[in-house]
Write an enzyme that holds these catalytic residues in place. Structure first.
Site, mmCIF file in Angstrom:
data_model
loop_
_atom_site.group_PDB
_atom_site.id
_atom_site.type_symbol
_atom_site.label_atom_id
_atom_site.label_comp_id
_atom_site.label_asym_id
_atom_site.label_seq_id
_atom_site.Cartn_x
_atom_site.Cartn_y
_atom_site.Cartn_z
ATOM 1 C CG HIS A 1 -0.149 0.583 2.393
ATOM 2 N ND1 HIS A 1 0.692 -1.039 3.040
ATOM 3 C CD2 HIS A 1 0.132 0.956 3.434
ATOM 4 C CE1 HIS A 1 1.292 -0.058 3.933
ATOM 5 N NE2 HIS A 1 0.947 1.040 3.994
ATOM 6 C CG ASP B 1 1.723 5.449 4.878
ATOM 7 O OD1 ASP B 1 0.967 4.422 4.585
ATOM 8 O OD2 ASP B 1 2.881 5.098 5.380
ATOM 9 N NE ARG C 1 8.741 -4.210 11.138
ATOM 10 C CZ ARG C 1 9.703 -3.502 10.517
ATOM 11 N NH1 ARG C 1 10.275 -3.515 10.659
ATOM 12 N NH2 ARG C 1 9.744 -2.211 10.108
HETATM 13 O O1 AKG Z 1 4.832 -1.740 10.838
HETATM 14 C C1 AKG Z 1 5.410 -1.472 9.618
HETATM 15 O O2 AKG Z 1 6.624 -1.546 9.287
HETATM 16 C C2 AKG Z 1 4.860 -0.888 8.043
HETATM 17 C C3 AKG Z 1 3.456 -0.419 8.457
HETATM 18 C C4 AKG Z 1 3.071 0.595 7.922
HETATM 19 O O3 AKG Z 1 3.252 0.346 6.386
HETATM 20 C C5 AKG Z 1 1.416 1.022 7.986
HETATM 21 O O4 AKG Z 1 1.414 1.183 9.002
HETATM 22 O O5 AKG Z 1 1.347 1.920 7.077
HETATM 23 FE FE FE2 Z 2 2.215 1.826 5.849
#
Ligand code: AKG
Ligand code: FE2
Length: 177
Positions: free
Chosen positions: A78, A80, A146
């Site tokens: 995706h 953002d 993670r």
């Molecule tokens: O958790 C991550 O490293 C990326 C999360 C992410 O892309 C988001 O929350 O938009």
């Molecule tokens: Fe993201």
């Protein structure tokens, strides 16, 4: 209303200041009036949100061959949608960014550094001088959790975009004919 500990409140404020600083440098690089981008996220009652993602350990020893051929995606690709994301994680990898020349480059996890993503709203506002990058998180062979935390600007905008199911077509409205 959510009450957070002082350290979370302080962290969020520091990240918000950092987002403003990055946006000020971008505006300067584009020769835009001073603070013209950071003013979009500066109000005290702006709708930025702070999110923590937890990805549990994943060690599929029985299925290694399959996992190499078909990477297990935990957070699907995706961009953002909002203005800017400031992300920080622990030392577990998994984050990848997409580039046309070299699809899916792994971002090394560096807990002492921030990863900055340009959001789609900023891409549109800057007429594509800054591009939003596609990213995803893989599960493969992660021995420990993670944890990532990010500050996302314009939280309500994101909710609106996704609730209207614009999803993959949402940038087409801003393309010049
Ligand atoms: O958790 C991550 O490293 C990326 C999360 C992410 O892309 C988001 O929350 O938009
Ligand atoms: Fe993201």
């Amino acid at each position: 209303m959510v009450c957070c500990s002082d350290s979370v409140t302080e962290y969020v404020q520091t990240i918000k200041d950092l987002s403003c600083e990055v946006l000020d440098h971008m505006a300067q690089g584009l020769r835009l009036p001073d603070k013209s981008l950071s003013c979009l996220i500066k109000d005290d009652d702006n709708d930025s949100c702070f999110r923590v993602n937890h990805y549990p350990p994943f060690d599929d020893n029985n299925n290694i061959e399959n996992s190499i051929n078909y990477p297990l995606v935990e957070f699907r690709e995706h961009c953002d949608p909002h203005i800017i994301t400031i992300l920080r994680s622990n030392d577990m990898g998994g984050l990848q960014i997409y580039s046309k020349d070299n699809p899916w480059i792994s971002v090394p996890p560096r807990p002492a550094e921030f990863c900055v993503f340009v959001g789609e709203a900023l891409q549109v506002l800057t007429n594509k001088r800054f591009l939003s990058v596609k990213h995803r998180v893989l599960a493969n062979f992660r021995k420990q959790s993670r944890i990532s935390m990010m500050n996302l600007t314009w939280g309500e905008y994101k909710k609106l975009v996704f609730s209207r199911r614009l999803r993959d077509q949402r940038l087409e409205f801003f393309e010049l004919p």
